[in-house]
Scaffold this motif. Structure first.
Motif, short mmCIF file in Angstrom:
data_model
loop_
_atom_site.label_atom_id
_atom_site.label_comp_id
_atom_site.label_asym_id
_atom_site.label_seq_id
_atom_site.Cartn_x
_atom_site.Cartn_y
_atom_site.Cartn_z
N SER A 134 0.84 -1.21 0.00
CA SER A 134 0.00 0.00 0.00
C SER A 134 0.88 1.26 0.00
N LEU A 135 1.92 1.24 0.83
CA LEU A 135 2.79 2.43 0.89
C LEU A 135 3.50 2.66 -0.45
N ARG A 136 3.99 1.56 -1.08
CA ARG A 136 4.67 1.73 -2.37
C ARG A 136 3.71 2.29 -3.42
N SER A 164 13.58 2.61 7.03
CA SER A 164 13.08 2.95 8.38
C SER A 164 11.58 2.72 8.43
N LEU A 165 11.03 2.70 9.63
CA LEU A 165 9.59 2.52 9.75
C LEU A 165 8.86 3.84 9.56
N VAL A 166 7.74 3.78 8.87
CA VAL A 166 6.85 4.93 8.73
C VAL A 166 6.19 5.13 10.10
N PRO A 191 3.24 -0.23 19.79
CA PRO A 191 2.10 0.70 19.64
C PRO A 191 1.19 0.31 18.47
N GLN A 192 1.76 -0.20 17.38
CA GLN A 192 0.90 -0.63 16.26
C GLN A 192 0.04 -1.82 16.66
N ALA A 193 0.62 -2.76 17.44
CA ALA A 193 -0.15 -3.94 17.87
C ALA A 193 -1.32 -3.50 18.75
N GLU A 241 13.79 -0.48 -4.27
CA GLU A 241 14.82 0.48 -3.85
C GLU A 241 15.46 0.06 -2.53
N ASP A 242 14.65 -0.57 -1.65
CA ASP A 242 15.16 -0.92 -0.32
C ASP A 242 15.77 -2.33 -0.27
N ASP A 243 16.00 -2.95 -1.43
CA ASP A 243 16.62 -4.28 -1.45
C ASP A 243 18.13 -4.25 -1.72
N ARG A 289 20.00 -2.62 7.20
CA ARG A 289 19.32 -1.65 8.06
C ARG A 289 17.92 -2.14 8.43
N ARG A 290 17.20 -2.70 7.44
CA ARG A 290 15.84 -3.19 7.71
C ARG A 290 15.87 -4.34 8.72
N LEU A 291 16.90 -5.20 8.59
CA LEU A 291 16.99 -6.32 9.54
C LEU A 291 17.25 -5.80 10.96
N THR A 344 11.05 -25.10 0.62
CA THR A 344 10.30 -24.64 -0.56
C THR A 344 9.07 -23.83 -0.16
N VAL A 345 8.57 -23.04 -1.09
CA VAL A 345 7.35 -22.25 -0.86
C VAL A 345 6.20 -23.17 -0.47
N ALA A 346 6.06 -24.29 -1.23
CA ALA A 346 4.95 -25.22 -0.94
C ALA A 346 5.13 -25.88 0.44
N GLY A 347 6.37 -26.19 0.78
CA GLY A 347 6.64 -26.81 2.09
C GLY A 347 6.28 -25.87 3.23
N VAL A 348 6.64 -24.61 3.10
CA VAL A 348 6.32 -23.62 4.15
C VAL A 348 4.80 -23.45 4.23
N ALA A 349 4.15 -23.38 3.06
CA ALA A 349 2.68 -23.20 3.04
C ALA A 349 2.00 -24.36 3.76
P1 AP5 Z 1 7.41 -4.50 3.39
O1 AP5 Z 1 7.10 -4.37 1.98
O2 AP5 Z 1 6.41 -5.09 4.30
O3 AP5 Z 1 8.80 -5.22 3.54
P2 AP5 Z 1 9.41 -6.26 4.60
O4 AP5 Z 1 8.67 -6.46 5.86
O5 AP5 Z 1 10.80 -5.79 4.74
O6 AP5 Z 1 9.24 -7.61 3.93
P3 AP5 Z 1 9.53 -7.97 2.45
O7 AP5 Z 1 8.38 -7.55 1.59
O8 AP5 Z 1 10.89 -7.46 2.05
O9 AP5 Z 1 9.65 -9.56 2.55
P4 AP5 Z 1 8.51 -10.64 2.65
O10 AP5 Z 1 8.54 -11.22 4.03
O11 AP5 Z 1 7.22 -10.15 2.13
O12 AP5 Z 1 9.12 -11.75 1.67
P5 AP5 Z 1 8.71 -12.15 0.16
O13 AP5 Z 1 7.52 -13.03 0.20
O14 AP5 Z 1 8.71 -11.00 -0.76
O15 AP5 Z 1 7.74 -3.05 3.98
C1 AP5 Z 1 8.63 -2.19 3.27
C2 AP5 Z 1 8.81 -0.88 4.01
O16 AP5 Z 1 7.54 -0.22 4.15
C3 AP5 Z 1 9.34 -0.98 5.45
O17 AP5 Z 1 10.75 -1.08 5.48
C4 AP5 Z 1 8.82 0.33 6.05
O18 AP5 Z 1 9.58 1.41 5.61
C5 AP5 Z 1 7.44 0.44 5.42
N1 AP5 Z 1 6.39 -0.23 6.23
C6 AP5 Z 1 5.62 -1.29 5.84
N2 AP5 Z 1 4.77 -1.64 6.81
C7 AP5 Z 1 5.00 -0.78 7.84
C8 AP5 Z 1 4.45 -0.65 9.14
N3 AP5 Z 1 3.48 -1.47 9.57
N4 AP5 Z 1 4.94 0.29 9.94
C9 AP5 Z 1 5.90 1.14 9.52
N5 AP5 Z 1 6.48 1.08 8.31
C10 AP5 Z 1 6.04 0.11 7.46
O19 AP5 Z 1 9.98 -13.09 -0.20
C11 AP5 Z 1 11.28 -12.52 -0.36
C12 AP5 Z 1 11.99 -13.21 -1.53
O20 AP5 Z 1 12.17 -14.59 -1.22
C13 AP5 Z 1 11.21 -13.18 -2.86
O21 AP5 Z 1 12.13 -13.08 -3.92
C14 AP5 Z 1 10.51 -14.55 -2.90
O22 AP5 Z 1 10.27 -15.00 -4.22
C15 AP5 Z 1 11.54 -15.43 -2.19
N6 AP5 Z 1 10.94 -16.55 -1.43
C16 AP5 Z 1 9.84 -16.51 -0.63
N7 AP5 Z 1 9.62 -17.70 -0.07
C17 AP5 Z 1 10.62 -18.52 -0.51
C18 AP5 Z 1 10.94 -19.89 -0.26
N8 AP5 Z 1 10.21 -20.66 0.56
N9 AP5 Z 1 12.04 -20.39 -0.88
C19 AP5 Z 1 12.79 -19.61 -1.69
N10 AP5 Z 1 12.53 -18.33 -1.97
C20 AP5 Z 1 11.45 -17.77 -1.37
#
Ligand code: AP5
Ligand code: MG
Length: 219
Positions: free
Chosen positions: A34-36, A57-59, A91-93, A161-163, A170-172, A200-205
């Motif tokens: 939504s933010l993007r 950083s967090l919004v 606070p968000q929770a 941009e943030d990857d 920083r995000r971690l 795998t994706v299916a295994g986690v699901a």
């Molecule tokens: P957001 O977009 O939510 O980013 P994030 O939490 O950092 O998480 P990601 O989207 O990077 O990862 P994901 O867990 O969704 O993994 P994905 O499925 O894509 O937030 C971005 C920014 O917005 C924040 O930094 C902040 O600035 C702001 N923001 C958002 N929400 C906020 C809030 N509530 N408060 C304040 N600020 C906020 O998978 C990652 C990759 O791995 C993909 O390439 C995927 O294909 C691959 N993959 C997935 N599963 C597997 C698997 N099992 N095996 C192999 N590869 C896999």
């Protein structure tokens, strides 16, 4: 089903949230997506958010909670929802709890995806996304059929941009400092479900579905 997906950046919240949404016929609400979209459209919220999102950083909590209050008022959430990326702070929770209570509901579970840091970094630095339709790819584990082109809508793929490695680090850190305390928060409320997010994706699901089913039977 009203669940929150908890987990570090790259843990698979978007990937698994999409599968859960399709399987159970309930919306996935991703604050990141939504933010993007607000940023791309240049809306007032997007203008306020872009400086935070770009650097990992967090919004501010009040902006996120305002956005959630509006989204959770929409009719499609009456049957349930999957929250991807919210809450990200105590606070968000608490704010989310109030929003849900005011509409006569509460969360069923908070699913925490567990992965080693090295796996998270590898996944994020090889991720490509479709800015048009938000489809997610991975150059190593799930590449598109045609390089650089979205399978779903045919649009051009891009890296977020943030990857970049520095911003991923920083995000971690932000996750460890501000979001990880939610694990204890939800554990104390009897809502926490921890799932191994590697493999795998299916295994986690399958593991998520099994854990949620076991929880439903117990309660
Ligand atoms: P957001 O977009 O939510 O980013 P994030 O939490 O950092 O998480 P990601 O989207 O990077 O990862 P994901 O867990 O969704 O993994 P994905 O499925 O894509 O937030 C971005 C920014 O917005 C924040 O930094 C902040 O600035 C702001 N923001 C958002 N929400 C906020 C809030 N509530 N408060 C304040 N600020 C906020 O998978 C990652 C990759 O791995 C993909 O390439 C995927 O294909 C691959 N993959 C997935 N599963 C597997 C698997 N099992 N095996 C192999 N590869 C896999
Ligand atoms: Mg995501």
């Amino acid at each position: 089903m009203r669940i929150v997906l908890l987990g570090a950046p790259g843990s698979g919240k978007g990937t698994q949230g999409q599968l859960l949404s399709e399987k159970h016929g309930i919306p996935r609400i991703s604050t990141g997506d939504s933010l993007r979209s607000e940023i791309a459209l240049g809306t007032p919220l997007g203008l306020k958010a872009q400086g935070f999102v770009g650097v990992g950083s967090l919004v501010p909590d009040d902006l996120i909670l305002e956005m959630m209050e509006v989204r959770l008022r929409q009719a499609d959430t009456a049957v349930g929802f999957i929250l991807d990326g919210i809450p990200r702070s105590i606070p968000q929770a608490k704010g989310l709890e109030t929003i849900l209570k005011n509409r006569g509901g509460a969360l069923d579970a908070a699913v925490k995806l567990d992965l080693a840091k090295k796996v998270l970094i590898d996944r994020l630095t090889s991720r490509w996304v479709c800015p048009g339709c938000t489809a997610v790819y991975n150059m190593i584990t799930s590449p598109p059929r045609v390089a650089g082109i979205c399978d779903r809508c045919g649009g051009p793929l891009a890296q977020r941009e943030d990857d970049s490695l520095a911003t991923v680090r920083r995000r971690l850190n932000v996750y460890e400092m501000t979001t990880a305390p939610l694990i204890d928060y939800y554990d104390a409320r009897g809502l926490l479900v921890i799932v191994d997010g590697e493999g795998t994706v299916a295994g986690v699901a399958a593991r998520i579905e099994r854990s949620l089913e076991e929880r439903r039977k117990r309660n």
